[in-house]
Design an enzyme around this catalytic site. Structure first.
Site, PDB file in Angstrom:
ATOM      1  N   TYR A 121       0.819  -1.216   0.000  1.00 22.72           N
ATOM      2  CA  TYR A 121       0.000   0.000   0.000  1.00 22.72           C
ATOM      3  C   TYR A 121       0.849   1.261   0.000  1.00 22.72           C
ATOM      4  O   TYR A 121       0.322   2.368  -0.022  1.00 22.72           O
ATOM      5  CB  TYR A 121      -0.911   0.016   1.244  1.00 22.72           C
ATOM      6  CG  TYR A 121      -0.109  -0.145   2.519  1.00 22.72           C
ATOM      7  CD1 TYR A 121       0.492   0.942   3.131  1.00 22.72           C
ATOM      8  CD2 TYR A 121       0.091  -1.400   3.077  1.00 22.72           C
ATOM      9  CE1 TYR A 121       1.260   0.791   4.268  1.00 22.72           C
ATOM     10  CE2 TYR A 121       0.849  -1.566   4.222  1.00 22.72           C
ATOM     11  CZ  TYR A 121       1.435  -0.465   4.802  1.00 22.72           C
ATOM     12  OH  TYR A 121       2.204  -0.630   5.923  1.00 22.72           O
ATOM     13  N   GLY A 122       2.176   1.123   0.044  1.00 22.46           N
ATOM     14  CA  GLY A 122       3.064   2.281   0.194  1.00 22.46           C
ATOM     15  C   GLY A 122       4.124   2.353  -0.880  1.00 22.46           C
ATOM     16  O   GLY A 122       3.835   2.305  -2.073  1.00 22.46           O
ATOM     17  N   THR A 123       5.374   2.431  -0.443  1.00 20.08           N
ATOM     18  CA  THR A 123       6.489   2.676  -1.360  1.00 20.08           C
ATOM     19  C   THR A 123       6.812   1.497  -2.266  1.00 20.08           C
ATOM     20  O   THR A 123       7.593   1.649  -3.199  1.00 20.08           O
ATOM     21  CB  THR A 123       7.763   3.076  -0.592  1.00 20.08           C
ATOM     22  OG1 THR A 123       8.218   1.965   0.188  1.00 20.08           O
ATOM     23  CG2 THR A 123       7.522   4.289   0.294  1.00 20.08           C
ATOM     24  N   LEU A 124       6.209   0.328  -2.025  1.00 14.19           N
ATOM     25  CA  LEU A 124       6.467  -0.850  -2.868  1.00 14.19           C
ATOM     26  C   LEU A 124       5.473  -0.979  -4.017  1.00 14.19           C
ATOM     27  O   LEU A 124       5.631  -1.846  -4.876  1.00 14.19           O
ATOM     28  CB  LEU A 124       6.441  -2.129  -2.019  1.00 14.19           C
ATOM     29  CG  LEU A 124       7.594  -2.264  -1.026  1.00 14.19           C
ATOM     30  CD1 LEU A 124       7.303  -3.356  -0.013  1.00 14.19           C
ATOM     31  CD2 LEU A 124       8.901  -2.533  -1.752  1.00 14.19           C
TER      32      LEU A 124
ATOM     33  N   GLU B 252      11.215  -4.561   5.578  1.00 15.08           N
ATOM     34  CA  GLU B 252      10.222  -3.926   6.458  1.00 15.08           C
ATOM     35  C   GLU B 252      10.612  -4.024   7.935  1.00 15.08           C
ATOM     36  O   GLU B 252       9.866  -3.593   8.802  1.00 15.08           O
ATOM     37  CB  GLU B 252       8.834  -4.546   6.240  1.00 15.08           C
ATOM     38  CG  GLU B 252       8.311  -4.403   4.827  1.00 15.08           C
ATOM     39  CD  GLU B 252       7.933  -2.976   4.443  1.00 15.08           C
ATOM     40  OE1 GLU B 252       8.138  -2.033   5.245  1.00 15.08           O
ATOM     41  OE2 GLU B 252       7.426  -2.797   3.328  1.00 15.08           O
TER      42      GLU B 252
END
Length: 156
Positions: free
Chosen positions: A7-10, A82
């Site tokens: 849901y983010g930088t990936l 992570e």
């Protein structure tokens, strides 16, 4: 193979998406766009403007992201990336499929609106003021929030 919800930088188009494509990290195959069935607060915090999903179910928004099928090597890489278990924890969540596009022939392809499960990374360790920060339903490092993510190579 495991399913991971990012849901983010990936996500595609975000600063760490290249890590999902790097075969040295393992294998990742895009399966679907989806959103969480439960609400969570997604905030941007810290001096590096990192997106954090706070493990406070029922607050915030249903989060939009992407489901990937990953092999054991990629799962291990993502756990390390992570910083599991110190920064994030990996937990299984229910997701509502927006559009399923990936997978191998003959494999079940859930329809839009159907529910599936995948792992996501969330944090239970955060600063006391983080729950009161602005909450987002979809992360973009170049969003109009003005909080551009600082990549690991740009950090001190």
């Amino acid at each position: 193979m495991a399913r991971i919800f990012v849901y983010g930088t990936l996500k595609k188009g975000q600063p760490n998406y290249h890590r999902m494509l790097d075969s040295a990290n393992g294998k990742a195959e895009f399966l679907a766009s989806a959103f969480t069935t439960e609400k969570y607060p997604l905030v941007i915090a810290g001096k590096y403007n990192i997106p954090f999903l706070l493990n406070i179910p029922g607050q915030g928004h249903r989060l939009h992201g992407e489901i990937y099928k990953v092999d054991d090597k990629m799962l291990k890489f993502l756990d390390d990336f992570e910083e599991v278990p110190t920064l994030y924890q990996r937990a299984q969540v229910s997701l509502e499929v927006k559009e399923w596009v990936g997978g191998t022939e003959g494999e079940e392809r859930p329809a839009a609106g159907s529910i599936t499960e995948a792992f996501l990374y969330s944090t239970t360790t955060y600063q006391p003021d983080w729950p009161s920060l602005p909450r987002y339903e979809s992360y973009d490092s170049r969003g109009d929030h003005g909080l551009q993510y600082v990549t690991r190579s740009e950090r001190d």
